[in-house]
Scaffold this motif. Structure first.
Motif, PDB file in Angstrom:
ATOM      1  N   TYR A  67       0.875  -1.158  -0.011  1.00 33.63           N
ATOM      2  CA  TYR A  67       0.030   0.123   0.071  1.00 33.63           C
ATOM      3  C   TYR A  67       1.028   1.219  -0.193  1.00 33.63           C
ATOM      4  N   VAL A  68       0.555   2.171  -0.963  1.00 36.44           N
ATOM      5  CA  VAL A  68       1.409   3.261  -1.120  1.00 36.44           C
ATOM      6  C   VAL A  68       0.793   4.535  -0.990  1.00 36.44           C
ATOM      7  N   GLY A  69      -0.738   4.393  -0.783  1.00 35.13           N
ATOM      8  CA  GLY A  69      -1.516   5.412  -0.605  1.00 35.13           C
ATOM      9  C   GLY A  69      -1.840   6.209  -1.789  1.00 35.13           C
ATOM     10  N   GLY A  70      -2.426   7.209  -1.421  1.00 40.43           N
ATOM     11  CA  GLY A  70      -3.164   8.122  -2.551  1.00 40.43           C
ATOM     12  C   GLY A  70      -4.552   7.803  -3.076  1.00 40.43           C
ATOM     13  N   ALA A  71      -5.063   6.664  -2.507  1.00 42.23           N
ATOM     14  CA  ALA A  71      -6.369   6.078  -2.669  1.00 42.23           C
ATOM     15  C   ALA A  71      -6.682   5.043  -1.545  1.00 42.23           C
ATOM     16  N   MET A  72      -7.922   4.598  -1.418  1.00 42.51           N
ATOM     17  CA  MET A  72      -8.522   3.907  -0.386  1.00 42.51           C
ATOM     18  C   MET A  72      -8.632   2.502  -0.916  1.00 42.51           C
ATOM     19  N   GLY A  73      -8.268   1.292  -0.482  1.00 40.37           N
ATOM     20  CA  GLY A  73      -8.685  -0.018  -0.893  1.00 40.37           C
ATOM     21  C   GLY A  73      -7.486  -0.408  -1.921  1.00 40.37           C
ATOM     22  N   ARG A  74      -7.905  -1.160  -2.956  1.00 40.62           N
ATOM     23  CA  ARG A  74      -6.791  -1.750  -3.782  1.00 40.62           C
ATOM     24  C   ARG A  74      -6.227  -0.674  -4.712  1.00 40.62           C
ATOM     25  N   GLU A  75      -6.894   0.624  -4.828  1.00 41.20           N
ATOM     26  CA  GLU A  75      -6.343   1.648  -5.857  1.00 41.20           C
ATOM     27  C   GLU A  75      -5.140   2.196  -5.102  1.00 41.20           C
ATOM     28  N   GLY A  76      -4.813   2.011  -3.696  1.00 45.85           N
ATOM     29  CA  GLY A  76      -3.682   2.436  -3.090  1.00 45.85           C
ATOM     30  C   GLY A  76      -2.535   1.411  -3.152  1.00 45.85           C
ATOM     31  N   PHE A  77      -2.645   0.363  -3.764  1.00 48.27           N
ATOM     32  CA  PHE A  77      -1.657  -0.800  -3.934  1.00 48.27           C
ATOM     33  C   PHE A  77      -0.973  -0.800  -5.032  1.00 48.27           C
ATOM     34  N   LYS A  78       0.421  -1.079  -5.033  1.00 47.85           N
ATOM     35  CA  LYS A  78       1.260  -1.093  -6.229  1.00 47.85           C
ATOM     36  C   LYS A  78       2.102  -2.294  -6.051  1.00 47.85           C
ATOM     37  N   ALA A  79       2.607  -2.923  -7.221  1.00 44.71           N
ATOM     38  CA  ALA A  79       3.609  -4.108  -7.289  1.00 44.71           C
ATOM     39  C   ALA A  79       5.130  -3.476  -7.893  1.00 44.71           C
ATOM     40  N   PHE A  80       6.146  -4.138  -7.163  1.00 42.61           N
ATOM     41  CA  PHE A  80       7.099  -3.808  -7.709  1.00 42.61           C
ATOM     42  C   PHE A  80       8.175  -4.984  -7.977  1.00 42.61           C
ATOM     43  N   TRP A  81       8.957  -4.911  -8.799  1.00 42.76           N
ATOM     44  CA  TRP A  81      10.000  -5.964  -9.057  1.00 42.76           C
ATOM     45  C   TRP A  81      11.330  -5.283  -9.036  1.00 42.76           C
ATOM     46  N   ASP A  82      12.163  -5.371  -8.230  1.00 45.04           N
ATOM     47  CA  ASP A  82      13.502  -4.666  -7.800  1.00 45.04           C
ATOM     48  C   ASP A  82      13.287  -3.329  -7.728  1.00 45.04           C
ATOM     49  N   GLY A  83      12.156  -2.818  -7.222  1.00 46.12           N
ATOM     50  CA  GLY A  83      11.910  -1.396  -7.017  1.00 46.12           C
ATOM     51  C   GLY A  83      11.302  -0.552  -8.345  1.00 46.12           C
ATOM     52  N   LYS A  84      11.169  -1.484  -9.266  1.00 43.98           N
ATOM     53  CA  LYS A  84      10.454  -0.885 -10.631  1.00 43.98           C
ATOM     54  C   LYS A  84       9.077  -1.336 -10.563  1.00 43.98           C
ATOM     55  N   GLU A  85       8.094  -0.366 -10.833  1.00 44.65           N
ATOM     56  CA  GLU A  85       6.741  -0.679 -10.751  1.00 44.65           C
ATOM     57  C   GLU A  85       6.294  -1.631 -11.831  1.00 44.65           C
ATOM     58  N   ILE A  86       5.744  -2.928 -11.638  1.00 40.58           N
ATOM     59  CA  ILE A  86       4.900  -3.741 -12.602  1.00 40.58           C
ATOM     60  C   ILE A  86       3.611  -3.889 -12.146  1.00 40.58           C
ATOM     61  N   LEU A  87       2.619  -4.491 -13.121  1.00 40.07           N
ATOM     62  CA  LEU A  87       1.282  -4.620 -12.889  1.00 40.07           C
ATOM     63  C   LEU A  87       0.578  -3.425 -12.635  1.00 40.07           C
ATOM     64  N   ALA A  88       0.911  -2.289 -13.326  1.00 37.67           N
ATOM     65  CA  ALA A  88       0.333  -0.774 -13.421  1.00 37.67           C
ATOM     66  C   ALA A  88      -1.030  -0.902 -13.715  1.00 37.67           C
TER      67      ALA A  88
END
Length: 136
Positions: free
Chosen positions: A64-85
């Motif tokens: 969870y990185v914030g900016g939105a409630m629920g699933r919209e606030g989650f992000k996935a990363f591979w070695d610090g680079k965003e994936i599954l955007a």
């Protein structure tokens, strides 16, 4: 590795913080637990990260990185680079050791207790979710 209570007992985590879920020479999985509006008196998983030799020395995380409630606030990363955007996207590491997806997944199919924290009633169908798979 499975987290489906093979001993039959309940594992509860009420304190916020970061904790090892798996800690071995080959694989480390940490969970981040924090407060949220759905469970204000209990800590809920707000992130998970995996790394180690079994992943070829790489790290994958969903947090969870914030900016939105629920699933919209989650992000996935591979070695610090965003994936599954984007919803419906998939990822496979260059060494094919890790596969990940962000799509509609039915929590009832994954585990009989998964619906409890995600929300909704049993049998109500799929919800947008992340799935990480580690391959031999």
């Amino acid at each position: 590795v499975t987290f489906d209570n093979p001993t039959g007992g309940t594992v509860d985590q009420f304190s916020t913080g970061e904790y090892y879920l798996v800690k071995s020479g080959e694989l480390q999985i940490t969970g981040r637990f924090g407060d949220n509006a759905r469970f204000p008196n209990e800590a809920s998983t707000v992130g998970v990260a995996s790394s180690g030799v079994l992943l070829g020395g790489h790290t994958i995380s969903v947090q969870y990185v914030g900016g939105a409630m629920g699933r919209e606030g989650f992000k996935a990363f591979w070695d610090g680079k965003e994936i599954l955007a984007d919803f419906g996207s998939t990822f496979e590491s260059e060494n094919s050791l890790v596969r990940a997806e962000y799509q509609n997944i039915d929590p009832d199919v994954e585990h009989d207790k998964a619906r409890h924290t995600i929300g909704g009633d049993a049998g109500t169908g799929a919800l947008p979710s992340y799935r990480l798979r580690f391959l031999p």
